[in-house]
Design a protein around this motif. Structure first.
Motif, PDB file in Angstrom:
ATOM      1  N   GLY A   1       0.788  -1.220   0.000  1.00 28.80           N
ATOM      2  CA  GLY A   1       0.000   0.000   0.000  1.00 28.80           C
ATOM      3  C   GLY A   1       0.823   1.275   0.000  1.00 28.80           C
ATOM      4  O   GLY A   1       0.325   2.338   0.375  1.00 28.80           O
ATOM      5  N   GLN A   2       2.086   1.200  -0.420  1.00 29.96           N
ATOM      6  CA  GLN A   2       2.926   2.391  -0.486  1.00 29.96           C
ATOM      7  C   GLN A   2       2.387   3.328  -1.565  1.00 29.96           C
ATOM      8  O   GLN A   2       2.090   2.891  -2.668  1.00 29.96           O
ATOM      9  CB  GLN A   2       4.372   2.010  -0.846  1.00 29.96           C
ATOM     10  N   PRO A   3       2.253   4.603  -1.273  1.00 30.74           N
ATOM     11  CA  PRO A   3       1.745   5.541  -2.283  1.00 30.74           C
ATOM     12  C   PRO A   3       2.778   5.790  -3.389  1.00 30.74           C
ATOM     13  O   PRO A   3       3.981   5.809  -3.131  1.00 30.74           O
ATOM     14  CB  PRO A   3       1.475   6.813  -1.481  1.00 30.74           C
ATOM     15  N   PHE A   4       2.283   5.956  -4.603  1.00 29.92           N
ATOM     16  CA  PHE A   4       3.154   6.173  -5.759  1.00 29.92           C
ATOM     17  C   PHE A   4       4.133   7.337  -5.577  1.00 29.92           C
ATOM     18  O   PHE A   4       5.289   7.219  -5.977  1.00 29.92           O
ATOM     19  CB  PHE A   4       2.337   6.373  -7.042  1.00 29.92           C
ATOM     20  N   PRO A   5       3.718   8.489  -5.012  1.00 28.84           N
ATOM     21  CA  PRO A   5       4.672   9.596  -4.888  1.00 28.84           C
ATOM     22  C   PRO A   5       5.937   9.244  -4.093  1.00 28.84           C
ATOM     23  O   PRO A   5       7.005   9.766  -4.389  1.00 28.84           O
ATOM     24  CB  PRO A   5       3.872  10.697  -4.189  1.00 28.84           C
ATOM     25  N   THR A   6       5.826   8.347  -3.112  1.00 26.58           N
ATOM     26  CA  THR A   6       7.027   7.976  -2.351  1.00 26.58           C
ATOM     27  C   THR A   6       7.906   6.997  -3.133  1.00 26.58           C
ATOM     28  O   THR A   6       9.092   6.879  -2.859  1.00 26.58           O
ATOM     29  CB  THR A   6       6.662   7.342  -0.987  1.00 26.58           C
ATOM     30  N   LEU A   7       7.338   6.316  -4.108  1.00 24.67           N
ATOM     31  CA  LEU A   7       8.074   5.333  -4.897  1.00 24.67           C
ATOM     32  C   LEU A   7       8.647   5.922  -6.182  1.00 24.67           C
ATOM     33  O   LEU A   7       9.627   5.411  -6.724  1.00 24.67           O
ATOM     34  CB  LEU A   7       7.149   4.166  -5.256  1.00 24.67           C
ATOM     35  N   LEU A   8       8.066   6.988  -6.660  1.00 24.92           N
ATOM     36  CA  LEU A   8       8.441   7.578  -7.942  1.00 24.92           C
ATOM     37  C   LEU A   8       9.918   7.961  -8.053  1.00 24.92           C
ATOM     38  O   LEU A   8      10.533   7.736  -9.101  1.00 24.92           O
ATOM     39  CB  LEU A   8       7.539   8.770  -8.249  1.00 24.92           C
ATOM     40  N   PRO A   9      10.549   8.525  -7.009  1.00 25.41           N
ATOM     41  CA  PRO A   9      11.976   8.874  -7.156  1.00 25.41           C
ATOM     42  C   PRO A   9      12.860   7.670  -7.505  1.00 25.41           C
ATOM     43  O   PRO A   9      13.820   7.797  -8.267  1.00 25.41           O
ATOM     44  CB  PRO A   9      12.357   9.447  -5.789  1.00 25.41           C
ATOM     45  N   TYR A  10      12.522   6.494  -6.979  1.00 27.30           N
ATOM     46  CA  TYR A  10      13.324   5.301  -7.246  1.00 27.30           C
ATOM     47  C   TYR A  10      13.152   4.849  -8.698  1.00 27.30           C
ATOM     48  O   TYR A  10      14.116   4.463  -9.356  1.00 27.30           O
ATOM     49  CB  TYR A  10      12.944   4.185  -6.269  1.00 27.30           C
ATOM     50  N   TYR A  11      11.930   4.911  -9.176  1.00 28.14           N
ATOM     51  CA  TYR A  11      11.657   4.584 -10.576  1.00 28.14           C
ATOM     52  C   TYR A  11      12.403   5.547 -11.497  1.00 28.14           C
ATOM     53  O   TYR A  11      13.068   5.138 -12.444  1.00 28.14           O
ATOM     54  CB  TYR A  11      10.145   4.655 -10.841  1.00 28.14           C
ATOM     55  N   VAL A  12      12.284   6.835 -11.214  1.00 25.29           N
ATOM     56  CA  VAL A  12      12.929   7.861 -12.050  1.00 25.29           C
ATOM     57  C   VAL A  12      14.444   7.690 -12.039  1.00 25.29           C
ATOM     58  O   VAL A  12      15.101   7.830 -13.076  1.00 25.29           O
ATOM     59  CB  VAL A  12      12.522   9.277 -11.592  1.00 25.29           C
ATOM     60  N   ALA A  13      15.015   7.359 -10.887  1.00 25.82           N
ATOM     61  CA  ALA A  13      16.468   7.185 -10.796  1.00 25.82           C
ATOM     62  C   ALA A  13      16.935   6.039 -11.693  1.00 25.82           C
ATOM     63  O   ALA A  13      17.885   6.193 -12.473  1.00 25.82           O
ATOM     64  CB  ALA A  13      16.880   6.934  -9.346  1.00 25.82           C
ATOM     65  N   PHE A  14      16.276   4.881 -11.603  1.00 19.60           N
ATOM     66  CA  PHE A  14      16.673   3.734 -12.424  1.00 19.60           C
ATOM     67  C   PHE A  14      16.469   4.054 -13.904  1.00 19.60           C
ATOM     68  O   PHE A  14      17.344   3.777 -14.726  1.00 19.60           O
ATOM     69  CB  PHE A  14      15.874   2.493 -12.021  1.00 19.60           C
ATOM     70  N   ALA A  15      15.327   4.638 -14.242  1.00 16.42           N
ATOM     71  CA  ALA A  15      15.024   4.967 -15.641  1.00 16.42           C
ATOM     72  C   ALA A  15      16.011   6.009 -16.184  1.00 16.42           C
ATOM     73  O   ALA A  15      16.386   5.958 -17.358  1.00 16.42           O
ATOM     74  CB  ALA A  15      13.589   5.456 -15.774  1.00 16.42           C
ATOM     75  N   THR A  16      16.451   6.938 -15.347  1.00 15.90           N
ATOM     76  CA  THR A  16      17.430   7.948 -15.775  1.00 15.90           C
ATOM     77  C   THR A  16      18.755   7.287 -16.119  1.00 15.90           C
ATOM     78  O   THR A  16      19.375   7.601 -17.143  1.00 15.90           O
ATOM     79  CB  THR A  16      17.625   9.010 -14.677  1.00 15.90           C
ATOM     80  N   GLY A  17      19.200   6.372 -15.268  1.00 16.48           N
ATOM     81  CA  GLY A  17      20.432   5.644 -15.567  1.00 16.48           C
ATOM     82  C   GLY A  17      20.301   4.831 -16.841  1.00 16.48           C
ATOM     83  O   GLY A  17      21.204   4.807 -17.684  1.00 16.48           O
ATOM     84  N   TYR A  18      19.174   4.176 -16.998  1.00 19.01           N
ATOM     85  CA  TYR A  18      18.891   3.376 -18.198  1.00 19.01           C
ATOM     86  C   TYR A  18      18.925   4.284 -19.439  1.00 19.01           C
ATOM     87  O   TYR A  18      19.542   3.956 -20.453  1.00 19.01           O
ATOM     88  CB  TYR A  18      17.516   2.735 -18.055  1.00 19.01           C
ATOM     89  N   PHE A  19      18.270   5.449 -19.336  1.00 16.17           N
ATOM     90  CA  PHE A  19      18.256   6.402 -20.447  1.00 16.17           C
ATOM     91  C   PHE A  19      19.677   6.826 -20.813  1.00 16.17           C
ATOM     92  O   PHE A  19      20.018   6.913 -22.002  1.00 16.17           O
ATOM     93  CB  PHE A  19      17.415   7.630 -20.079  1.00 16.17           C
ATOM     94  N   SER A  20      20.508   7.098 -19.804  1.00 16.88           N
ATOM     95  CA  SER A  20      21.880   7.532 -20.088  1.00 16.88           C
ATOM     96  C   SER A  20      22.637   6.446 -20.855  1.00 16.88           C
ATOM     97  O   SER A  20      23.422   6.749 -21.756  1.00 16.88           O
ATOM     98  CB  SER A  20      22.618   7.913 -18.803  1.00 16.88           C
ATOM     99  N   HIS A  21      22.380   5.183 -20.518  1.00 24.39           N
ATOM    100  CA  HIS A  21      23.029   4.080 -21.233  1.00 24.39           C
ATOM    101  C   HIS A  21      22.598   4.069 -22.702  1.00 24.39           C
ATOM    102  O   HIS A  21      23.437   3.991 -23.603  1.00 24.39           O
ATOM    103  CB  HIS A  21      22.675   2.736 -20.584  1.00 24.39           C
ATOM    104  N   LEU A  22      21.305   4.141 -22.927  1.00 25.65           N
ATOM    105  CA  LEU A  22      20.799   4.115 -24.302  1.00 25.65           C
ATOM    106  C   LEU A  22      21.294   5.331 -25.098  1.00 25.65           C
ATOM    107  O   LEU A  22      21.629   5.212 -26.282  1.00 25.65           O
ATOM    108  CB  LEU A  22      19.274   4.053 -24.311  1.00 25.65           C
ATOM    109  N   LEU A  23      21.366   6.471 -24.444  1.00 22.09           N
ATOM    110  CA  LEU A  23      21.862   7.684 -25.110  1.00 22.09           C
ATOM    111  C   LEU A  23      23.327   7.519 -25.496  1.00 22.09           C
ATOM    112  O   LEU A  23      23.719   7.840 -26.611  1.00 22.09           O
ATOM    113  CB  LEU A  23      21.665   8.883 -24.184  1.00 22.09           C
ATOM    114  N   LEU A  24      24.139   7.013 -24.564  1.00 23.83           N
ATOM    115  CA  LEU A  24      25.560   6.809 -24.857  1.00 23.83           C
ATOM    116  C   LEU A  24      25.778   5.735 -25.919  1.00 23.83           C
ATOM    117  O   LEU A  24      26.763   5.781 -26.663  1.00 23.83           O
ATOM    118  CB  LEU A  24      26.318   6.457 -23.584  1.00 23.83           C
TER     119      LEU A  24
END
Length: 150
Positions: free
Chosen positions: A122-145
């Motif tokens: 029952g964790q609310p999405f706003p508290t989980l979103l930073p973790y999702y964004v962090a992983f996706a940002t790293g993933y994006f940097s890999h694809l960009l490079l």
């Protein structure tokens, strides 16, 4: 193609830019403990696309996953350790530069970080979103490079 050092460096730069941007527009307030976790997730996200081949990045990624799994087992969070194990096996079912090097995988791979805590605890999405964004940002940097967006 860039090696793991370039991908790690790129993820740290991308993570810092996203973090500073979110702080600057008021969507994130810095919590030092959380920031460390976010940067670790960002680096893991940058290493993830290459774990379908034998590489130094793969060994670093799975070493981190092993430590996380052992920590979860020690804390008696067996359900989370099982989910982690299943997710860690996914890249083994494809060829290198297969699905792990796609924009949709960048969005879907970290999705369990949002969905599982929400439905199981029952964790609310706003508290989980930073973790999702962090992983996706790293993933994006890999694809960009790797020039997957050019």
């Amino acid at each position: 193609m860039p090696g793991y050092k370039v991908h790690v460096s790129g993820s740290v730069v991308a993570g810092a830019l996203v973090l500073l941007g979110l702080v600057n527009i008021g969507l994130y307030v810095i919590d030092p403990e959380q920031v460390i976790s976010l940067f670790v997730l960002c680096v893991l996200g940058a290493l993830f696309p290459d774990i379908d081949t034998d590489s130094k990045g793969k060994r670093i990624f799975y070493s981190g996953m092993l430590l996380l799994a052992l920590s979860l087992i020690y804390l008696e969070r067996f359900k989370w350790a099982a989910y982690l194990g299943v997710l860690a096996m996914l890249p083994g079912i494809s060829a290198h530069r297969g699905w792990t090097h796609t924009w949709w995988a960048m969005l879907l791979v970290p999705m369990p970080m949002l969905i599982l805590p929400y439905y199981l605890y029952g964790q609310p999405f706003p508290t989980l979103l930073p973790y999702y964004v962090a992983f996706a940002t790293g993933y994006f940097s890999h694809l960009l490079l790797d020039r997957k967006f050019i």
